[in-house]
Design a protein around this motif. Structure first.
Motif, PDB file in Angstrom:
ATOM      1  N   MET A   1       3.927  75.241  29.057  1.00 16.92           N
ATOM      2  CA  MET A   1       4.615  74.097  28.476  1.00 16.92           C
ATOM      3  C   MET A   1       3.645  72.945  28.214  1.00 16.92           C
ATOM      4  O   MET A   1       3.822  72.185  27.240  1.00 16.92           O
ATOM      5  CB  MET A   1       5.755  73.642  29.393  1.00 16.92           C
ATOM      6  CG  MET A   1       6.873  74.670  29.554  1.00 16.92           C
ATOM      7  SD  MET A   1       7.593  75.210  27.989  1.00 16.92           S
ATOM      8  CE  MET A   1       8.340  73.702  27.414  1.00 16.92           C
TER       9      MET A   1
ATOM     10  N   ASN B   1      12.125  67.890  20.245  1.00 13.47           N
ATOM     11  CA  ASN B   1      11.204  68.494  21.206  1.00 13.47           C
ATOM     12  C   ASN B   1      11.859  69.665  21.930  1.00 13.47           C
ATOM     13  O   ASN B   1      11.227  70.689  22.184  1.00 13.47           O
ATOM     14  CB  ASN B   1      10.732  67.448  22.217  1.00 13.47           C
ATOM     15  CG  ASN B   1       9.674  66.533  21.636  1.00 13.47           C
ATOM     16  OD1 ASN B   1       8.998  66.874  20.664  1.00 13.47           O
ATOM     17  ND2 ASN B   1       9.529  65.353  22.218  1.00 13.47           N
TER      18      ASN B   1
ATOM     19  N   GLU C   1      10.727  65.026  29.721  1.00 17.12           N
ATOM     20  CA  GLU C   1       9.554  64.494  29.032  1.00 17.12           C
ATOM     21  C   GLU C   1       8.898  63.466  29.948  1.00 17.12           C
ATOM     22  O   GLU C   1       9.575  62.798  30.740  1.00 17.12           O
ATOM     23  CB  GLU C   1       9.957  63.857  27.703  1.00 17.12           C
ATOM     24  CG  GLU C   1      10.421  64.869  26.663  1.00 17.12           C
ATOM     25  CD  GLU C   1      10.395  64.307  25.266  1.00 17.12           C
ATOM     26  OE1 GLU C   1       9.297  63.926  24.816  1.00 17.12           O
ATOM     27  OE2 GLU C   1      11.459  64.261  24.628  1.00 17.12           O
TER      28      GLU C   1
ATOM     29  N   ASP D   1      11.717  72.749  19.779  1.00 20.29           N
ATOM     30  CA  ASP D   1      10.378  73.344  19.751  1.00 20.29           C
ATOM     31  C   ASP D   1      10.040  74.019  21.081  1.00 20.29           C
ATOM     32  O   ASP D   1       9.437  75.091  21.107  1.00 20.29           O
ATOM     33  CB  ASP D   1       9.341  72.268  19.420  1.00 20.29           C
ATOM     34  CG  ASP D   1       9.379  71.868  17.958  1.00 20.29           C
ATOM     35  OD1 ASP D   1       9.826  72.690  17.144  1.00 20.29           O
ATOM     36  OD2 ASP D   1       8.978  70.734  17.640  1.00 20.29           O
ATOM     37  N   TRP D   2      10.398  73.398  22.190  1.00 21.67           N
ATOM     38  CA  TRP D   2      10.151  74.037  23.487  1.00 21.67           C
ATOM     39  C   TRP D   2      10.831  75.398  23.542  1.00 21.67           C
ATOM     40  O   TRP D   2      10.240  76.391  23.969  1.00 21.67           O
ATOM     41  CB  TRP D   2      10.701  73.167  24.620  1.00 21.67           C
ATOM     42  CG  TRP D   2       9.990  71.869  24.832  1.00 21.67           C
ATOM     43  CD1 TRP D   2       8.840  71.426  24.236  1.00 21.67           C
ATOM     44  CD2 TRP D   2      10.414  70.822  25.706  1.00 21.67           C
ATOM     45  NE1 TRP D   2       8.509  70.190  24.678  1.00 21.67           N
ATOM     46  CE2 TRP D   2       9.456  69.776  25.596  1.00 21.67           C
ATOM     47  CE3 TRP D   2      11.489  70.649  26.566  1.00 21.67           C
ATOM     48  CZ2 TRP D   2       9.551  68.593  26.316  1.00 21.67           C
ATOM     49  CZ3 TRP D   2      11.583  69.475  27.278  1.00 21.67           C
ATOM     50  CH2 TRP D   2      10.634  68.460  27.162  1.00 21.67           C
ATOM     51  N   ARG D   3      12.094  75.422  23.135  1.00 21.69           N
ATOM     52  CA  ARG D   3      12.875  76.646  23.242  1.00 21.69           C
ATOM     53  C   ARG D   3      12.337  77.752  22.340  1.00 21.69           C
ATOM     54  O   ARG D   3      12.349  78.932  22.724  1.00 21.69           O
ATOM     55  CB  ARG D   3      14.345  76.343  22.905  1.00 21.69           C
ATOM     56  CG  ARG D   3      15.297  77.492  23.157  1.00 21.69           C
ATOM     57  CD  ARG D   3      16.747  77.086  22.987  1.00 21.69           C
ATOM     58  NE  ARG D   3      17.022  76.588  21.639  1.00 21.69           N
ATOM     59  CZ  ARG D   3      18.236  76.192  21.236  1.00 21.69           C
ATOM     60  NH1 ARG D   3      19.259  76.198  22.081  1.00 21.69           N
ATOM     61  NH2 ARG D   3      18.423  75.741  20.006  1.00 21.69           N
TER      62      ARG D   3
ATOM     63  N   VAL E   1       5.254  67.320  29.235  1.00 24.17           N
ATOM     64  CA  VAL E   1       6.431  67.988  29.789  1.00 24.17           C
ATOM     65  C   VAL E   1       6.308  68.016  31.305  1.00 24.17           C
ATOM     66  O   VAL E   1       5.229  68.317  31.843  1.00 24.17           O
ATOM     67  CB  VAL E   1       6.570  69.426  29.245  1.00 24.17           C
ATOM     68  CG1 VAL E   1       7.898  70.032  29.697  1.00 24.17           C
ATOM     69  CG2 VAL E   1       6.465  69.450  27.738  1.00 24.17           C
TER      70      VAL E   1
ATOM     71  N   ASN F   1       8.168  78.807  23.557  1.00 24.56           N
ATOM     72  CA  ASN F   1       7.738  79.256  24.882  1.00 24.56           C
ATOM     73  C   ASN F   1       7.946  80.764  25.045  1.00 24.56           C
ATOM     74  O   ASN F   1       8.765  81.372  24.344  1.00 24.56           O
ATOM     75  CB  ASN F   1       8.504  78.493  25.973  1.00 24.56           C
ATOM     76  CG  ASN F   1       9.836  79.116  26.307  1.00 24.56           C
ATOM     77  OD1 ASN F   1       9.918  80.026  27.141  1.00 24.56           O
ATOM     78  ND2 ASN F   1      10.895  78.640  25.655  1.00 24.56           N
TER      79      ASN F   1
ATOM     80  N   LEU G   1      13.694  70.391  33.022  1.00 26.56           N
ATOM     81  CA  LEU G   1      12.611  70.012  32.120  1.00 26.56           C
ATOM     82  C   LEU G   1      12.811  68.570  31.677  1.00 26.56           C
ATOM     83  O   LEU G   1      13.912  68.174  31.264  1.00 26.56           O
ATOM     84  CB  LEU G   1      12.570  70.922  30.882  1.00 26.56           C
ATOM     85  CG  LEU G   1      12.267  72.405  31.128  1.00 26.56           C
ATOM     86  CD1 LEU G   1      13.560  73.215  31.251  1.00 26.56           C
ATOM     87  CD2 LEU G   1      11.403  72.970  30.002  1.00 26.56           C
TER      88      LEU G   1
ATOM     89  N   ILE H   1       2.121  73.736  24.886  1.00 28.71           N
ATOM     90  CA  ILE H   1       3.043  73.410  23.794  1.00 28.71           C
ATOM     91  C   ILE H   1       3.082  71.903  23.564  1.00 28.71           C
ATOM     92  O   ILE H   1       3.089  71.429  22.408  1.00 28.71           O
ATOM     93  CB  ILE H   1       4.451  73.955  24.109  1.00 28.71           C
ATOM     94  CG1 ILE H   1       4.431  75.489  24.150  1.00 28.71           C
ATOM     95  CG2 ILE H   1       5.471  73.449  23.099  1.00 28.71           C
ATOM     96  CD1 ILE H   1       5.741  76.107  24.591  1.00 28.71           C
ATOM     97  N   ALA H   2       3.089  71.117  24.640  1.00 31.81           N
ATOM     98  CA  ALA H   2       3.123  69.658  24.506  1.00 31.81           C
ATOM     99  C   ALA H   2       1.881  69.139  23.805  1.00 31.81           C
ATOM    100  O   ALA H   2       1.955  68.227  22.966  1.00 31.81           O
ATOM    101  CB  ALA H   2       3.264  69.011  25.886  1.00 31.81           C
TER     102      ALA H   2
END
Length: 885
Positions: free
Chosen positions: A299, A144, A128, A147-149, A318, A152, A126, A302-303
C-alpha cells in the motif's frame, strides 16, 4: 494382624499425649501457677492434641485420600477455633481477589474479547495519513479508495463506510438511530451473514438502485417486535421507503468502538474525483497468508505512485492498523496499569496474611512438634498448613466473586462510555475459572513460607521449653521484616501512580476549555429526508425553532451548530485559501475546523471575543459573506497583525454546491471577510491544543453544511427541566422530527475527561487500600514483636531504662523494614511510572513533589502504626511485665 498393630499404635499415641500433657502441666507449676491452674493451662496449650491423634489415626487407616479429607476438616475446625484470624484473612482476601476478578473481567471483555467477525485477525482499517501535518488516521477520499481497491494484490476485499444518523419511521415517538452507508462488499469483507433474509449484492449498490436496508437484531426486536414477516416489507428511513432485506444475528455489531449502528444502507458514491474530499472510513480483509507488514509495503508503493500521478497527493500516504489494535489501542495502557495495580494490592494482602500466618504457626510450635514426634513427616505438616491457607483463600475467593459482581457494575458505570466491550463485561465461566485458580495460588503464596518455616522445629527444645522462647524467633522475625518492607515498597509504587493521576486530573479539570459548559443543554435535531433537501428549508426550520425556544422562561440564549460536533468532540476539516497571497499547490492548502453556526452561538456557549465582533441577524444571504476565526488561526497566518478585514475562500465549495440538491449554485469562488476573532476552544479534548477554526453564519453557509444541533443556555437551575417544553416546540414545527442525544454540556465535558478520571479513581482506591493494608501489616508485626518482648522490656524497666529510650528502641526496630521498603519502592516507582506516562497530563512521570508527598505519608503511617504498640508496651507495670509468659 494389621488390626492388632493399629490398636497398639493408638494406645502408644494416647500414652505419649498423656506424658506430654503432664510435662506441660509440670512446667506451668514451675512458673508459679497453682496445680489446678497449671493443668488447665496445659490443656489449653494442648487443646488440639485430640484432633492431632484423630488425624493420625485416620491417615493410617484410610491412606492418602483419608488424610487429605482430614486436612480439610481439621483446617475448618482450626478456623472455627480462631474466628478472628479467619474473619480478617477471609475479608482481606475477598477484597484482593474480588478487585482482581473485577479488573480481569473488564480486561477480558475489552482486550481479550471474542470478535463477532469471522477470522478477525485478517481485518484491517485503512486510513490516509499526512505525517507533515501530524495526521495519521484521516478519513479517505473516494478516488483514493477506488485506486487502492483496484491496484492492490494483498486484500481479499475492501469496503467503504460512512457513518451517519437515520430517521426511522416507527409507530409512536419519532426515532433517530446511528447507521452506516456502506459499499456492497461491506458484509462479505467482515464475513458476516444475515440471520434472516440476506445482505447486500452488487446490484443493490448501483446508482439508481433499489432502496434496501439491513437491520440490527436489537433494532428489529425493540422497534419491530422481532417480526420475521418484516423481511420484504417497507419501512420509512429518512422519510423515504426502504425494503428490509435482512436481519443480522444478535452477536454482530459495528463499529467495534463507540456507539453501535442500528441499520445499514447502500449508496456510497465512489465517483467523486476530488482527492482532497475526504469522506469515508475503509476496512479490508487480507488474503490468506498475507501479513500486515506485506500489506503495508504494497500500500505504501501504491501511495507513492498516486503521489507522482496527482500533485494534490503530495505528502499523503496510507496507514494500515489491525482492527483489534484499532479498537483497544487507546484503552490498553490504562487497563494494563490497573491490572498491575490490583495485582500489587493482592500481593500486599498476601504479605499481610503471611505475616499473620507466621505468628500463628509460631504459637502452634508445640502442636507441630507433637505431630512430628508422633510420626508426621515434614511434607505432611506442610500439606496440612497449606490446606488451611488454601481453604481460607477459597472462602475468600467465593466472597470475592460477589464483590467482583458488584465491582464490574461499578466499573461499567465509571468507565468511559465509548470503551469497546465494556458494557458487555460480566462474570463468565472463564472469569470464575480465573478466580478459582487465583484463590488457590493466593493460598499457596501466603502460606508456603510459614508452612516451610513451621515444619523445621527442634523437637526436644520445643516440647521442653517454656512459652517464653521460640525456636523460630530469628527466622520468623527476619521474614516478617521482609514482608513489611515488601508491603511498603508496593504501597509506595501504587500511591505514587495514584498521586500522579490525581495531579493530572486536577490539572485537566482546570484547563480553560474556551467556553462555559455550565447550565447548557444540547440536543441533536437532524433534519433528515428529502423534505429538507433544500438549504432554505433547513434555515427556515431552525430560525423558527430558535425564536420559539428563545421565548421559553429561563432561557438566556439559544443557538444552532452544524453536525461537526460540539466541543470537545472534534470537528470537520476544510481547506481554505487566503486572499492576496499566492495560491500554493493543492497538497499544501491550509486546513482548519469549519463550523456553521447561528448568530447567538458564541453567546450561548460564552466563548469570549478577542477582537472584532460576533455574528448578527443581519449576516444573511443578502449581506456580504463573513467569518469569525479563532486566535490560533490568527496567530498562525497573521502573526503580529490584525486579521480583521482579511479575506478567505474555500476551494471545492462551488463543486459541492453544484452536486447538491436545490437551486443552482454559482461556480464563482466564495470569499468571506473576517469580522471577529474569538478565544481558542478545546475542540479535541481538554488535553489537546486548540486547532485552527473558522465559523460562518448558517444563513450564509455552503449548501453542503446543515444545522444539526441545538444548544440552550439557561439562567440557572436544572436545564433538563426544559426538555419537555423544547420537545413541544419541535413537534409544533414538525411532529415527525426526532430528537436525540439530549445531554448537558457538563456531561459532554465529563465524558471527554472520563479516560483520565477512570484510572485515577480506581488507582486511588487501590492506593488507599494498599496504604491501609501496609499500616495494618506494620502494626500487626510490631504488636506481635512487642508482645514477645514484654518480659525483656520488664527487665529493662526494672533496671532503670527510661520510657523514651525503650520507645526509640522499638521504633527503630519497626522503622527499619519500612525505610528499606520505601527505598526499594522509590526505585520501583520511578520505573513503573514511566510505563503510565501516556495517562498523565501536565505532570512528569518522575514528579518530585508527588514522590516526596507519598514517601512522607507512608512514613507518617508507619510511625503511627509503630507508636501505638510501643506506647502500650511501655505503659505496663514492670512487675506485671516480669511475670508475663
Amino acid at each position: 494382624m494389621r488390626w492388632w498393630w493399629n490398636r497398639q499404635r493408638e494406645e502408644e499415641i494416647d500414652r505419649e499425649l498423656r506424658d506430654h500433657l503432664e510435662l506441660e502441666a509440670a512446667e506451668q507449676r514451675d512458673s508459679g501457677l497453682a496445680p489446678d491452674d497449671a493443668r488447665h493451662a496445659a490443656q489449653r496449650a494442648f487443646g488440639n492434641t485430640t484432633l492431632v491423634a484423630e488425624e493420625i489415626r485416620e491417615a493410617r487407616v484410610f491412606g492418602w485420600l483419608g488424610s487429605v479429607s482430614q486436612d480439610v476438616r481439621y483446617g475448618a475446625r482450626m478456623l472455627r477455633k480462631n474466628p478472628g484470624f479467619a474473619a480478617v484473612a477471609v475479608c482481606t482476601l475477598a477484597l484482593g481477589i474480588g478487585a482482581n476478578t473485577a479488573i480481569f473481567t473488564v480486561v477480558n471483555a475489552v482486550l481479550l474479547n471474542r470478535s463477532p467477525y469471522a477470522d478477525a485477525s485478517r481485518l484491517v482499517m485503512l486510513w490516509e495519513q499526512k505525517p507533515a501535518l501530524g495526521w495519521y488516521q484521516n478519513i479517505v477520499s473516494a478516488a483514493n479508495f477506488v485506486d487502492w481497491r483496484s491496484q492492490n494484490h494483498v486484500f481479499q476485499g475492501m469496503a467503504a463506510i460512512s457513518q451517519g444518523f437515520f430517521d426511522v419511521g416507527v409507530t409512536g415517538e419519532p426515532l433517530e438511530v446511528r447507521g452506516e452507508q456502506v459499499s456492497a462488499d461491506f458484509f462479505p469483507v467482515l464475513g458476516a451473514h444475515a440471520a434472516l433474509g440476506r445482505t447486500f449484492t452488487s446490484e443493490d449498490d448501483q446508482p439508481g438502485g433499489p432502496h434496501v436496508v439491513v437491520l440490527s437484531n436489537q433494532l428489529w426486536k425493540e422497534r419491530f417486535g422481532g417480526d420475521a414477516a418484516l423481511i420484504g416489507h417497507e419501512i420509512t428511513v429518512n422519510r423515504a421507503r426502504f425494503t428490509v432485506i435482512g436481519i443480522l444475528p444478535p452477536e454482530f455489531y459495528f463499529p467495534p468502538w463507540g456507539e453501535k449502528s442500528a441499520l445499514w444502507v447502500t449508496g456510497v458514491d465512489l465517483r467523486n474525483p476530488e482527492r482532497t474530499w475526504h469522506h469515508y472510513r475503509a476496512i479490508g480483509r487480507l488474503k490468506p497468508g498475507v501479513t500486515l507488514q506485506q500489506a503495508r509495503a504494497e500500500m505504501d508503493t501504491i501511495a507513492r505512485q498516486l503521489e507522482k500521478q496527482y500533485p494534490e497527493q503530495k505528502g499523503w500516504g496510507v496507514q494500515l492498523i489491525d482492527l483489534h489494535e484499532q479498537v483497544v489501542g487507546d484503552t490498553r495502557p490504562a487497563l494494563l496499569v490497573l491490572l498491575a495495580a490490583v495485582g500489587m494490592v493482592l500481593l500486599i494482602a498476601c504479605a499481610n496474611l503471611a505475616n499473620l500466618q507466621l505468628a500463628r504457626v509460631t504459637a502452634r510450635e508445640r502442636e507441630i512438634a507433637l505431630r512430628t514426634a508422633l510420626g508426621g513427616g515434614r511434607h505432611r505438616l506442610v500439606r496440612q498448613l497449606l490446606t488451611e491457607c488454601v481453604l481460607v483463600a477459597i472462602i475468600g475467593g467465593g466472597l470475592g466473586i460477589l464483590l467482583a459482581w458488584w465491582g464490574v457494575k461499578l466499573l461499567v458505570i465509571l468507565g468511559p462510555h465509548d470503551t469497546p466491550g465494556l458494557s458487555e463485561a460480566s462474570v463468565s465461566l472463564g472469569v470464575l475459572a480465573f478466580t478459582l485458580v487465583l484463590s488457590i495460588l493466593t493460598g499457596i503464596a501466603f502460606g508456603l513460607f510459614p508452612a516451610l518455616t513451621a515444619s523445621k522445629v527442634g523437637l526436644n527444645d520445643c516440647l521442653k521449653e517454656s512459652s517464653r522462647g521460640s525456636t523460630q524467633g530469628v527466622r520468623g522475625k527476619l521474614m516478617r521484616s521482609v514482608l513489611v518492607a515488601a508491603e511498603f515498597a508496593l504501597a509506595l509504587i501504587l500511591s505514587v501512580g495514584a498521586g500522579l493521576l490525581i495531579r493530572s486530573f486536577v490539572a485537566l479539570s482546570h484547563v480553560d476549555l474556551g467556553f462555559d459548559p455550565h447550565h447548557v443543554l444540547s440536543m441533536r435535531i437532524a433534519l433528515l429526508g428529502r423534505g429538507y433537501a433544500q438549504p432554505g428549508r433547513q434555515v427556515e426550520f431552525f430560525r423558527n425553532l430558535l425564536q420559539s425556544v428563545g421565548s421559553l422562561p429561563g432561557v438566556t440564549a439559544v443557538a444552532a451548530i452544524d453536525g461537526a460536533g460540539l466541543p470537545p468532540r472534534g470537528g470537520s476539516g476544510m481547506d481554505f485559501l487566503i486572499g492576496g497571497r499566492p495560491i500554493p499547490p493543492q497538497s499544501d492548502w491550509p486546513d482548519a475546523f469549519y463550523r456553521t453556526v447561528s448568530p447567538d452561538y458564541f453567546r450561548a456557549m460564552r466563548i469570549p471575543l478577542a477582537s472584532g465582533r460576533y455574528f448578527t441577524e443581519t449576516d444573511n444571504q443578502t449581506s456580504p459573506s463573513v467569518a469569525v476565526i479563532n486566535e490560533r488561526l490568527a496567530r498562525d497566518y497573521w502573526p503580529g497583525q490584525d486579521p480583521i478585514g482579511r479575506r478567505l475562500r474555500f476551494p471545492g465549495v462551488a463543486e459541492a454546491a453544484a452536486q447538491s440538491e436545490g437551486p443552482p449554485a454559482s461556480a464563482e469562488p466564495i470569499w468571506v471577510s473576517i469580522v471577529g476573532v474569538i478565544r481558542n476552544v478545546k475542540n479535541l479534548g481538554p488535553e489537546i491544543d486548540a486547532r485552527e477554526e473558522i465559523y460562518v453564519p448558517y444563513d450564509q453557509r455552503p449548501v453542503w453544511f446543515t444545522p444539526r444541533q441545538l444548544v440552550v443556555r439557561t439562567s440557572g437551575g436544572d436545564p433538563n427541566l426544559l426538555i419537555s417544553a423544547i420537545r413541544q416546540r419541535v413537534n409544533a414545527l414538525d411532529h415527525d422530527q426526532p430528537i436525540s442525544e439530549i445531554m448537558l454540556m457538563d456531561d459532554i465535558v465529563a465524558q471527554a475527561e472520563a479516560g483520565h478520571r477512570f484510572p485515577m479513581i480506581l488507582l486511588g482506591l487501590f492506593a488507599g487500600l494498599s496504604l491501609t493494608l501496609a499500616a495494618i501489616g506494620v502494626y500487626g508485626v510490631m504488636s506481635y514483636s512487642v508482645t514477645q518482648r514484654v518480659h525483656e522490656l520488664g527487665i529493662r524497666m526494672a533496671l532503670g531504662a527510661e520510657r523514651r529510650d525503650l520507645i526509640k528502641t522499638i521504633a527503630a526496630e519497626g522503622m527499619r523494614p519500612a525505610i528499606v521498603g520505601l527505598a526499594v519502592g522509590f526505585a520501583g516507582a520511578i520505573a513503573a511510572t514511566r510505563a503510565m506516562s501516556k495517562l498523565l497530563f501536565a505532570v512528569e512521570a518522575t514528579d518530585p513533589l508527588t514522590f516526596l508527598a507519598v514517601c512522607a505519608t507512608l512514613l507518617a503511617i508507619g510511625i503511627v502504626a509503630i507508636a501505638i504498640p510501643a506506647l502500650r508496651a511501655t505503659d505496663l507495670d514492670p512487675m506485671v511485665a516480669l511475670r508475663h509468659e
